[in-house]
Design a protein around this motif. Structure first.
Motif, PDB file in Angstrom:
ATOM      1  N   TYR A 169       0.838  -1.198   0.000  1.00  0.00           N
ATOM      2  CA  TYR A 169       0.000   0.000   0.000  1.00  0.00           C
ATOM      3  C   TYR A 169       0.877   1.253   0.000  1.00  0.00           C
ATOM      4  N   GLU A 170       0.553   2.187  -0.869  1.00  0.00           N
ATOM      5  CA  GLU A 170       1.183   3.505  -0.898  1.00  0.00           C
ATOM      6  C   GLU A 170       0.045   4.523  -0.933  1.00  0.00           C
ATOM      7  N   LEU A 171      -0.369   4.976   0.236  1.00  0.00           N
ATOM      8  CA  LEU A 171      -1.620   5.715   0.358  1.00  0.00           C
ATOM      9  C   LEU A 171      -1.405   7.091   0.979  1.00  0.00           C
ATOM     10  N   ASP A 172      -2.043   8.081   0.399  1.00  0.00           N
ATOM     11  CA  ASP A 172      -2.079   9.424   0.980  1.00  0.00           C
ATOM     12  C   ASP A 172      -3.293   9.494   1.906  1.00  0.00           C
ATOM     13  N   GLU A 173      -3.051   9.385   3.206  1.00  0.00           N
ATOM     14  CA  GLU A 173      -4.152   9.292   4.164  1.00  0.00           C
ATOM     15  C   GLU A 173      -4.937  10.594   4.271  1.00  0.00           C
ATOM     16  N   GLU A 174      -4.401  11.706   3.762  1.00  0.00           N
ATOM     17  CA  GLU A 174      -5.151  12.960   3.790  1.00  0.00           C
ATOM     18  C   GLU A 174      -6.374  12.913   2.874  1.00  0.00           C
ATOM     19  N   LEU A 175      -6.388  11.940   1.963  1.00  0.00           N
ATOM     20  CA  LEU A 175      -7.523  11.816   1.037  1.00  0.00           C
ATOM     21  C   LEU A 175      -8.617  10.908   1.586  1.00  0.00           C
ATOM     22  N   TYR A 176      -8.412  10.301   2.735  1.00  0.00           N
ATOM     23  CA  TYR A 176      -9.395   9.380   3.298  1.00  0.00           C
ATOM     24  C   TYR A 176     -10.777  10.015   3.494  1.00  0.00           C
ATOM     25  N   PRO A 177     -10.879  11.283   3.934  1.00  0.00           N
ATOM     26  CA  PRO A 177     -12.221  11.848   4.175  1.00  0.00           C
ATOM     27  C   PRO A 177     -13.004  12.180   2.908  1.00  0.00           C
ATOM     28  N   TYR A 178     -12.346  12.169   1.743  1.00  0.00           N
ATOM     29  CA  TYR A 178     -13.061  12.492   0.509  1.00  0.00           C
ATOM     30  C   TYR A 178     -13.967  11.334   0.101  1.00  0.00           C
ATOM     31  N   LYS A 179     -14.982  11.652  -0.704  1.00  0.00           N
ATOM     32  CA  LYS A 179     -15.926  10.624  -1.144  1.00  0.00           C
ATOM     33  C   LYS A 179     -15.602  10.151  -2.553  1.00  0.00           C
ATOM     34  N   THR A 180     -16.029   8.931  -2.833  1.00  0.00           N
ATOM     35  CA  THR A 180     -15.839   8.338  -4.153  1.00  0.00           C
ATOM     36  C   THR A 180     -16.996   7.398  -4.450  1.00  0.00           C
ATOM     37  N   LEU A 181     -17.174   7.077  -5.712  1.00  0.00           N
ATOM     38  CA  LEU A 181     -18.082   5.983  -6.047  1.00  0.00           C
ATOM     39  C   LEU A 181     -17.560   4.698  -5.409  1.00  0.00           C
ATOM     40  N   LYS A 182     -18.455   3.868  -4.960  1.00  0.00           N
ATOM     41  CA  LYS A 182     -18.005   2.635  -4.311  1.00  0.00           C
ATOM     42  C   LYS A 182     -17.641   1.582  -5.358  1.00  0.00           C
ATOM     43  N   LEU A 183     -16.790   0.659  -4.926  1.00  0.00           N
ATOM     44  CA  LEU A 183     -16.358  -0.490  -5.738  1.00  0.00           C
ATOM     45  C   LEU A 183     -15.719  -0.064  -7.057  1.00  0.00           C
ATOM     46  N   ILE A 184     -14.772   0.884  -6.978  1.00  0.00           N
ATOM     47  CA  ILE A 184     -14.007   1.251  -8.173  1.00  0.00           C
ATOM     48  C   ILE A 184     -12.568   0.748  -8.087  1.00  0.00           C
TER      49      ILE A 184
END
Length: 312
Positions: free
Chosen positions: A199-214
């Protein structure tokens, strides 16, 4: 009276009756008034003729705009000439054609969106039943002391619980990643250590919303199609980062990769090209616009990278 002296010493005197002078004056005035009246009538006739001509053209233009307002894009203005009204009519005709095209495009997009939502709704019916069933199986496994089966069922239950999201199509990015983690945990129980995730994740983007199951469908593709080669353990890299006003998800593997023809086939807008890729790309484009969606990069022997983009 007019008096005139000549060189020879003679003089002339002319007497003209005033009535004769006034008569000529009256005749001139009558002629002038007649000409003025005729000119006025001619000018009035020309004004009425020209006004009627332009009024007819403007009424045709107004009638067409009224049809456009009512939603009728079939008619066209038939005005000939080389003036501003003809240019305006041509512009209105072009606008009508463009509006008709946009309405048709919007209509087809709305049909596609409804089809996608209907499919998503149909897909949620069985998972509701499956989720409840899995919960019952997990409880039974715990009572019988089978921790491995209980863990497997727990991951499956969490996967469906989060992905269902009470029928809502948008979830937090944090939850989208959690769905993927549960799916990977289930696959590890099936395949053991045949693959490893990074995993290489920018945790600052966690609160943003997205379409599910993409994200999960592409992890599933990597597990099902890139594993089992002679290269040994498959590595799957899951990335999340921001690029200006775009949120990027990436799923990359170091498997056998694909040819360019295979990539083009998978990206084709055809059902046989693979529902997972087509569904995710279509849902993103319908939700966010044509600038976003799914892109695939792959080369034989060098693995595959899938990038999914959505707006911030």
């Amino acid at each position: 009276m007019v008096y005139n002296r000549m060189d020879q010493g003679w003089g002339t005197v002319a007497l003209i009756p005033l009535e004769d002078i006034l008569k000529e004056t009256r005749d001139g005035v009558r002629n002038i008034l007649g000409i003025a009246g005729a000119s006025l009538l001619l000018a009035l006739g020309m004004v009425l003729l020209i006004s009627g001509y332009f009024n007819g053209r403007i009424r045709s233009l107004a009638a067409q705009t009224a049809k456009i307002q009512s939603g009728d894009f079939k008619g066209r203005i038939q005005i000939r000439g080389n003036d501003e009204i003809e240019q305006l009519s041509r512009t209105v005709n072009n606008m009508t054609e463009r509006l008709e095209g946009l309405v048709q495009e919007l209509y087809h997009k709305e049909l596609s969106r409804r089809d996608a939502e209907l499919y998503a709704l149909q897909s949620q019916i069985n998972p509701h039943f499956l989720y409840n069933t899995l919960s019952a199986i997990a409880s039974l496994a715990i009572r019988r002391g089978d921790a491995q089966i209980s863990s497997l069922i727990d991951h499956l239950s969490s996967f469906y619980r989060i992905s269902l999201n009470k029928g809502m199509k948008y979830i937090l990015i944090r939850n989208e990643l959690e769905i993927t983690r549960h799916y990977i945990a289930v696959q590890h129980m099936r395949f053991g250590d045949q693959f490893q995730e990074v995993y290489e994740l920018d945790e600052e983007l966690y609160p943003y919303k997205t379409l599910k199951l993409i994200l999960q469908p592409f992890v599933e593709n990597a597990v099902n199609h890139a594993m089992g080669t002679e290269s040994g353990v498959l590595h799957i890299f899951i990335r999340l980062y921001r690029r200006q006003d775009v949120i990027c998800f990436e799923v990359e593997d170091d498997g056998p990769g694909m040819s360019e023809d295979k990539v083009r086939y998978l990206e084709a807008d055809r059902p046989e090209a693979g529902f997972g890729i087509r569904s995710v790309d279509e849902r993103i484009r319908l939700a966010y616009g044509e600038d976003f969606g799914v892109r695939i990069k792959s080369a034989q022997g060098k693995g595959t990278k899938v990038m999914v983009t959505i707006p911030v």
